[in-house]
Design a protein around this motif. Structure first.
Motif, mmCIF file in Angstrom:
data_model
loop_
_atom_site.group_PDB
_atom_site.id
_atom_site.type_symbol
_atom_site.label_atom_id
_atom_site.label_comp_id
_atom_site.label_asym_id
_atom_site.label_seq_id
_atom_site.Cartn_x
_atom_site.Cartn_y
_atom_site.Cartn_z
ATOM 1 N N GLU A 48 0.847 -1.186 0.000
ATOM 2 C CA GLU A 48 0.000 0.000 0.000
ATOM 3 C C GLU A 48 0.886 1.240 0.000
ATOM 4 O O GLU A 48 1.803 1.345 0.817
ATOM 5 N N TYR A 50 0.987 4.187 1.029
ATOM 6 C CA TYR A 50 0.715 5.258 1.971
ATOM 7 C C TYR A 50 1.986 6.098 2.140
ATOM 8 O O TYR A 50 3.062 5.502 2.188
ATOM 9 N N LYS A 54 -4.297 6.706 0.189
ATOM 10 C CA LYS A 54 -4.842 6.285 1.484
ATOM 11 C C LYS A 54 -5.930 5.246 1.270
ATOM 12 O O LYS A 54 -6.873 5.478 0.518
ATOM 13 N N PRO A 56 -9.016 3.040 2.660
ATOM 14 C CA PRO A 56 -9.992 3.108 3.757
ATOM 15 C C PRO A 56 -9.804 1.956 4.734
ATOM 16 O O PRO A 56 -9.428 0.853 4.338
ATOM 17 N N THR A 57 -10.074 2.227 5.985
ATOM 18 C CA THR A 57 -9.958 1.176 7.006
ATOM 19 C C THR A 57 -11.221 0.323 7.005
ATOM 20 O O THR A 57 -12.202 0.654 6.349
ATOM 21 N N ARG A 58 -11.199 -0.723 7.775
ATOM 22 C CA ARG A 58 -12.418 -1.485 8.025
ATOM 23 C C ARG A 58 -13.386 -0.588 8.797
ATOM 24 O O ARG A 58 -12.949 0.273 9.560
ATOM 25 N N TYR A 61 -12.765 -0.113 12.530
ATOM 26 C CA TYR A 61 -11.381 0.168 12.946
ATOM 27 C C TYR A 61 -11.369 1.151 14.118
ATOM 28 O O TYR A 61 -12.111 2.131 14.129
ATOM 29 N N GLY A 63 -9.747 4.066 15.782
ATOM 30 C CA GLY A 63 -8.792 5.143 15.547
ATOM 31 C C GLY A 63 -8.936 6.250 16.575
ATOM 32 O O GLY A 63 -9.311 6.013 17.725
ATOM 33 N N ASN A 141 -12.362 6.383 12.454
ATOM 34 C CA ASN A 141 -11.462 5.555 11.633
ATOM 35 C C ASN A 141 -10.137 6.271 11.351
ATOM 36 O O ASN A 141 -9.311 5.765 10.594
ATOM 37 N N ASP A 142 -9.942 7.437 11.929
ATOM 38 C CA ASP A 142 -8.751 8.234 11.634
ATOM 39 C C ASP A 142 -7.516 7.612 12.292
ATOM 40 O O ASP A 142 -7.446 7.506 13.515
ATOM 41 N N TYR A 143 -6.539 7.210 11.469
ATOM 42 C CA TYR A 143 -5.335 6.579 12.014
ATOM 43 C C TYR A 143 -4.116 7.491 11.931
ATOM 44 O O TYR A 143 -3.014 7.087 12.296
ATOM 45 N N GLU A 144 -4.292 8.712 11.454
ATOM 46 C CA GLU A 144 -3.152 9.619 11.326
ATOM 47 C C GLU A 144 -3.000 10.400 12.628
ATOM 48 O O GLU A 144 -3.435 11.543 12.739
#
Ligand code: SF4
Ligand code: SF4
Length: 225
Positions: A48, A50, A54, A56-58, A61, A63, A141-144
């Motif tokens: 991926e 990244y 970007k 999308p997450t499950r 997820y 976050g 779902n934000d992982y940043e």
């Protein structure tokens, strides 16, 4: 005297001994490690890319956390600290404040005055979410999740509280007239009332949310029935 000491049998060398290889296998031994490499070299790339693309997450997820609001803009957090007690990583710090008639931030007596999550400690288990009695705390779902320093990884209330949605009124302001905190928990309040808007206009005439706040009278009907 009999010897009762347990004796362990020697393992069967046919089952547990070194694998016997034929001459061809022995000949290929030095390059056998490249087998996986050669078998995957022509397959499509699955890496991926990244952060250029970007993915999308499950949907579920875990976050970044968010502190939510009611439809009239009041904060859902009541400063009860249940999330902090439930956290196995001791990542949450809460200090409650007392609501007053001139400074009502959430329905009821108390609100979350100080709210911090230390993302150097958080393991994203979501125990805090499940402990929250008002659904004030949820996860996105934000992982940043980044910070320039160790202190920067401690997110405070200003970073966690969701911005006002369209039509909401910036707190502090009184609860919708004729309602209790239980009405808020039941979802009976569906937006700011004209009385709440008038109160903010009188006490904070420069509040920018006055331009977009939309009076809703549905909650009065809901509460009355
Ligand atoms: S997700 Fe888990 S570790 Fe992170 S703050 Fe919530 S309870 Fe603590
Ligand atoms: S987020 Fe929920 S559990 Fe945590 S202090 Fe606020 S109301 Fe209580």
């Amino acid at each position: 005297m009999s010897d009762n000491t347990p004796r362990f049998e020697q393992p069967d060398p046919a089952l547990y001994g070194p694998t016997k290889k034929g001459p061809i296998a022995r000949f290929l031994n030095p390059v056998a490690g490249f087998g996986v490499t050669f078998s995957t070299i022509f397959r499509p790339t699955v890496t991926e890319e990244y952060p250029y693309k970007k993915v999308p997450t499950r949907p579920r997820y875990h976050g970044l956390h968010k502190l939510n609001r009611y439809a009239d803009g009041l904060e859902k957090c009541i400063g009860c600290e249940l999330c902090a007690w439930a956290c196995p990583a001791d990542a949450i710090y809460v200090e409650a404040g007392t609501n007053t008639p001139q400074a009502q931030f959430s329905p009821g007596e108390r609100y979350g005055k100080v709210y911090q999550i230390n993302y150097l400690r958080c393991i994203f288990c979501s125990y805090c979410i499940q402990a929250c009695p008002t659904r004030a705390l949820t996860m996105t779902n934000d992982y940043e999740i980044t910070g320039p320093t160790r202190e920067g990884m401690i997110y405070d209330k200003g970073e966690l509280l969701v911005p006002l949605a369209e039509g909401m009124l910036n707190p502090p302001h009184p609860m919708a007239e004729g309602t209790t905190d239980a009405d808020y928990y039941r979802g009976a309040v569906t937006g700011p009332t004209q009385a709440q808007i008038d109160w903010v206009a009188e006490n904070r005439p420069d509040d920018p949310s006055l331009k977009t706040a939309q009076a809703s009278d549905r909650q009065e009907a809901d509460v009355a029935c």
